[in-house]
Design a protein around this motif. Structure first.
Motif, mmCIF file in Angstrom:
data_model
loop_
_atom_site.group_PDB
_atom_site.id
_atom_site.type_symbol
_atom_site.label_atom_id
_atom_site.label_comp_id
_atom_site.label_asym_id
_atom_site.label_seq_id
_atom_site.Cartn_x
_atom_site.Cartn_y
_atom_site.Cartn_z
ATOM 1 N N LEU B 156 0.844 -1.181 0.000
ATOM 2 C CA LEU B 156 0.000 0.000 0.000
ATOM 3 C C LEU B 156 0.890 1.244 0.000
ATOM 4 O O LEU B 156 1.759 1.370 0.849
ATOM 5 C CB LEU B 156 -0.869 -0.048 1.267
ATOM 6 N N ILE B 157 0.681 2.112 -0.967
ATOM 7 C CA ILE B 157 1.448 3.355 -1.009
ATOM 8 C C ILE B 157 0.522 4.513 -0.690
ATOM 9 O O ILE B 157 -0.512 4.678 -1.338
ATOM 10 C CB ILE B 157 2.055 3.620 -2.405
ATOM 11 N N LEU B 158 0.878 5.288 0.298
ATOM 12 C CA LEU B 158 0.028 6.404 0.690
ATOM 13 C C LEU B 158 0.846 7.682 0.686
ATOM 14 O O LEU B 158 1.893 7.768 1.324
ATOM 15 C CB LEU B 158 -0.541 6.170 2.090
ATOM 16 N N ASP B 159 0.353 8.671 -0.028
ATOM 17 C CA ASP B 159 1.031 9.963 -0.065
ATOM 18 C C ASP B 159 0.170 10.943 0.723
ATOM 19 O O ASP B 159 -0.947 11.238 0.314
ATOM 20 C CB ASP B 159 1.173 10.389 -1.542
ATOM 21 N N GLU B 160 0.660 11.402 1.844
ATOM 22 C CA GLU B 160 -0.078 12.334 2.705
ATOM 23 C C GLU B 160 -1.482 11.834 3.024
ATOM 24 O O GLU B 160 -2.473 12.484 2.719
ATOM 25 C CB GLU B 160 -0.202 13.697 2.007
ATOM 26 N N PRO B 161 -1.590 10.667 3.646
ATOM 27 C CA PRO B 161 -2.923 10.067 3.768
ATOM 28 C C PRO B 161 -3.850 10.740 4.770
ATOM 29 O O PRO B 161 -5.051 10.636 4.629
ATOM 30 C CB PRO B 161 -2.608 8.640 4.225
ATOM 31 N N THR B 162 -3.308 11.397 5.764
ATOM 32 C CA THR B 162 -4.199 11.910 6.803
ATOM 33 C C THR B 162 -4.587 13.364 6.591
ATOM 34 O O THR B 162 -5.256 13.961 7.422
ATOM 35 C CB THR B 162 -3.561 11.760 8.200
#
Lengths: 312, 307
Positions: B156-162
């Motif tokens: 899973l790749i998350l860029d600035e998820p929050t």
């Protein structure tokens, strides 16, 4: 691939604009039919006898010196003469102008409306993914870019076919409601003999011919939309070409190069309505030129789209 | 480590114009591990992530997903990856459900039940059939997570998820990530500017600067015991402890010392015997922010490469 087309079709019809365009097309076709009806009603002059008309036309053709005319026109006149003679000999009147058949046999108006609307969809189908920012969601799926591009292109063509179908259906429907059936029979010279022309078949054939215009203009819009990622630019340029094409052909008609311009060939119905402006072009030649442009537009669209780094 | 990495970046390089944006970056990501990806603005985080998900082409080097190069097996490789790149931009004119249906159709074999399951997982049952244009930012983030989880990715790749989540949402999100990393063995790669978030979420951090990997460290390593001493006069204490063989760090109203707990009474005795007044002694956690600034030398923005 079917899944992808299904996706594009769903996105297309979830936009209000698509519905508005379809309704606009239906309204425009009905409107044109209504106006035609109204104009016919205003024309109170009695319909003249078709036999004397035909005789007059024959006389006119016979009086002009045929050898002065260009070859193409001379041939046309010969054919017209043959048909007129046949009509008089066998007592077959031409289609009545106020009959529904004469409206169904030549639904060209539908073609140009469909071009306008399909161009809007073709221009936006790639460009809007960029402007909405959804392109990065779309391209991070396990699907090659060329497949995505193909699904979008097929969707554009399907939309064009769909609009053509709607346009033709509405034309037929309103022709049946608004106009009486007329007497008469359309005839043509098939090279050996005079043959009757089917109203439906010819109407459909005219639509297929005008669909060439839809395909080529939409593909151009598709290319501009995917290369420049700008919806407005794609629509603008495509419509500019669509409307100024004829003028450019007229300006350049002296030169050999005009034969190889896309504009010269976009309107294939010219071969049926005897309105070919340029000497020495034939239907097969036009088809080859159109195919060449089509391939060129598509190669550019695909190359740019599959190579591009998405930074937006 | 004996476990096979899910994703390997090998000497990844990206050149735009004549500027190296990413320079010889190598990194391995393991199952069940959450790796934070940190770096100042313009360091190349987003470029790296975009190359990993096929949005940008690499100049040289290779990206291996499950041992196979992405450039040769694009479709197979990406079917193991779930992605949220920056803000998840969904189709606003479609309902949340139709958005998920859209992305499900681009994967192989995702059932309607799986879509409903994911919707429940991210807690969007109530509003899923409404248009995305009516969603709040937080709800869009949830929908973004839902689309990334649809196909049960291994990575899973998350860029600035929050971004845009409220504190309760962030907490829930964090627990959620932890859960899928631990129970399903998913490897998670998170880039974020919110250092405190990364600190709470990640097992490991990778720091990038000017396109180069500066440091990779496990979060457990950073938990060496430090204590804060509030005392006066601080300068005198500082000098005293230095000569006592310690390495105190001088702060305006006290100092920080890296010592074991058992040593503290003797230090206090030493201080009071030298007429230094000790007001308080408390555990001091060196924050990730301090470490980050330390590693990147103040975190200045990298030279701009665009003209």
């Amino acid at each position: 691939m079917l899944n992808l087309i299904q996706n594009e079709w769903m996105k297309l019809w979830s936009k209000k604009g698509t519905w508005i365009m379809t309704i606009l097309l239906i309204a425009a076709v009905i409107g044109v039919m209504g106006i035609t009806k109204w104009v016919n009603n205003q024309n109170t002059t009695l319909p003249s006898d078709w036999k004397s008309n035909a005789q007059e036309q024959m006389n006119y053709i016979n009086e002009t010196t045929q050898s002065d005319l260009p070859e193409m026109e001379r041939k046309q006149n010969e054919e017209t003469l043959k048909i007129l003679e046949y009509r008089l000999a066998n007592d077959i009147p031409p289609l009545a102008v106020d009959g529904r058949e004469s409206l169904i046999i030549n639904p060209v108006g539908v073609g140009s409306l469909v071009v306008l609307l399909t161009v809007i969809v073709a221009a936006g189908i790639v460009a809007s993914e960029f402007s909405q920012g959804t392109i990065k969601m779309l391209l991070t799926r396990p699907v090659s870019r060329w497949k995505i591009m193909t699904s979008k292109y097929i969707t554009v063509l399907l939309f064009g076919v769909f609009l053509m179908f709607i346009g033709f259906a509405v034309t037929i429907l309103s022709a049946y409601i608004l106009f009486p059936s007329g007497v008469g029979q359309e005839l043509k010279w098939d090279g050996n003999a005079i043959v009757p022309v089917s109203v439906w078949g010819h109407g459909l054939y005219m639509l297929v011919l005008s669909f060439a215009n839809v395909i080529i203009t939409a593909t151009f819009a598709f290319m501009i939309g995917s290369v420049f990622r700008s919806n407005g630019m794609a629509i603008g340029l495509s419509l500019f070409i669509f409307f100024t094409g004829n003028t450019i052909v007229l300006l350049l008609s002296q030169y050999e190069i005009v034969k190889y311009l896309v504009f010269t060939h976009m309107n294939l119905t010219m071969y049926e309505t005897n309105s070919v402006f340029v000497d020495g072009i034939t239907m097969p030649f036009s088809l080859v030129i159109l195919a060449a442009y089509l391939v060129f537009f598509l190669v550019i669209s695909y190359t740019v789209f599959t190579k591009r780094d998405i930074t937006a | 480590m004996n476990i096979k990495p899910i994703v390997e970046l090998q000497n990844l390089t990206k050149v735009i114009g004549n500027k190296k944006i990413i320079d010889d970056l190598s990194l391995s990501l393991y199952p069940g591990q959450i790796t934070g990806f940190l770096g100042p603005n313009g360091a190349g985080k987003t470029t790296t992530i975009r190359m990993m998900v096929g949005l940008m082409k690499r100049t040289s080097g290779e990206i291996l997903i499950d041992g196979r190069p992405l450039s040769e097996n694009f479709e197979e490789g990406l079917s193991k990856v779930g992605v949220i790149v920056e803000n998840p931009e969904m189709y606003k004119f479609l309902s949340g459900y139709k958005n998920l249906l859209h992305f499900a159709r681009m994967q192989k074999n995702i059932s309607k039940e799986r879509i409903n399951e994911v919707v429940r997982q991210v807690g969007l049952e109530q509003r899923i059939h409404e248009k995305v244009s009516t969603y709040s930012l937080g709800m869009r983030q949830r929908l973004g997570l839902a689309q990334a989880l649809l196909h049960r990715p291994k990575f899973l790749i998350l860029d600035e998820p929050t971004n845009g989540l409220d504190p309760a949402g962030i907490r829930e999100f964090r627990q959620h990530l932890r859960a899928i990393a631990e129970t399903e063995g998913v490897s998670v790669f998170v880039s974020s500017h919110m250092l405190s978030e990364i600190e709470l979420m990640c097992d490991r951090i990778a720091v990038i600067q000017n396109g180069r990997l500066v440091d990779i460290r496990d979060m457990s390593e950073t938990a060496q015991p430090h204590y804060y001493f509030e005392l006066s006069p601080a300068e005198k204490a500082h000098y005293l402890l230095l000569s006592g063989g310690f390495a105190p760090e001088l702060l305006p109203v006290g100092l920080v010392l890296q010592v074991e707990k058992v040593q503290i009474p003797s230090i206090i005795k030493l201080l009071t015997a030298n007429e230094i007044e000790v007001f308080a002694v408390q555990p001091h956690r060196k924050t990730l922010e301090d470490q980050f600034l330390e590693m990147t030398g103040g975190g200045q923005i990298a030279e701009s490469y665009t003209k």
